[in-house]
Design an enzyme around this catalytic site. Structure first.
Site, PDB file in Angstrom:
ATOM      1  N   GLY A 111      43.684  30.100  46.288  1.00 19.31           N
ATOM      2  CA  GLY A 111      43.852  31.552  46.324  1.00 19.31           C
ATOM      3  C   GLY A 111      43.156  32.125  47.523  1.00 19.31           C
ATOM      4  N   THR A 112      41.900  31.924  47.635  1.00 13.46           N
ATOM      5  CA  THR A 112      41.154  31.889  48.888  1.00 13.46           C
ATOM      6  C   THR A 112      40.795  33.156  49.654  1.00 13.46           C
ATOM      7  OG1 THR A 112      42.083  29.720  49.332  1.00 13.46           O
ATOM      8  CG2 THR A 112      41.061  30.766  51.162  1.00 13.46           C
TER       9      THR A 112
END
Length: 236
Positions: free
Chosen positions: A14-15
């Protein structure tokens, strides 16, 4: 026939990833959450991957795609270093990432930020987003959490920061994105690269600043059960 790609089923990071230049080098930063849909597959991933002694890459998007690209590039750069007899430049490393991303754009779903230091150009940051283009930038942000950070960087980033200022900015930015973005979380990792070498730092989730209406961290149910007294299995 077009293949329909389901973004939620493979492991996707997701980051929040960040690269920032400062007066003397670069600071790279990332969260540590890798998720499969709503399930967190790894809460302490390392999204900042070494390519050479002096160049690292921040990975976002599909975990598998970003790993295979960085594995190939690490191998190519190792060959390049042996043939040249000296370390690869940041530009060469970023261009190899760009080449693989662009030539395989129909199959890859990964955005990367390359950062490092070399004796020719000093500290450099290159963004290589989804289509496989390459952009040299004083700072670069990526991943799902980066949407929440554009205004913050417009306000907070400045030229010629010290190493300490740059790292503080990166940690603050990742913690802000973690607070807002459900696909970012866990710990904050940073990598500082300059003429003296590489420094890695680790900021645990419970040591990060809490932002507006963010909940305090709680122990997991397992921790609570393990410390409960008396021992429920201890039958006398």
């Amino acid at each position: 026939m077009d293949l329909k790609v389901d973004l939620d089923s493979p492991h996707s990071m997701g980051t929040t990833i960040i690269g920032v230049t400062y007066n003397g080098g670069v600071v790279l930063g990332a969260d540590s959450r890798t998720s499969t849909g709503v399930y967190v597959a790894n809460r302490a991933s390392d999204k900042i991957t070494q390519l050479t002694d002096n160049v690292y890459v921040c990975r976002s998007g599909s975990a598998a795609d970003s790993q295979i690209v960085s594995d190939y590039v690490r191998y190519f750069l190792h060959q390049h270093t042996i043939q040249l007899g000296q370390p690869a430049t940041v530009k060469v490393a970023a261009n190899l990432i760009r080449l693989l991303s662009y030539n395989n754009k129909d199959m890859l779903q990964t955005g990367m930020i390359v950062g490092g230091w070399d004796k020719y150009e000093g500290g450099k940051i290159y963004g290589v987003p989804l289509g496989g283009t390459i952009v040299e930038q004083p700072f670069s942000i990526g991943g799902s959490g980066s949407s929440y950070l554009y205004g913050f960087f417009d306000q907070a980033w400045k030229e010629g920061m010290t190493k300490e200022e740059a790292e503080e900015l990166v940690v603050k930015a990742v913690s802000l994105a973690i607070a807002r973005d459900g696909a970012s979380g866990g710990v904050v990792r940073t990598v500082i690269i300059n003429s003296e070498g590489v420094t890695r730092n680790f900021y645990p989730g419970d040591k990060l600043p809490l932002w507006h209406e963010e909940l305090e961290p709680h122990n997991s149910l397992l921790d609570i059960l393990n410390t409960s007294s008396p021992d429920p299995m201890n039958i006398q």
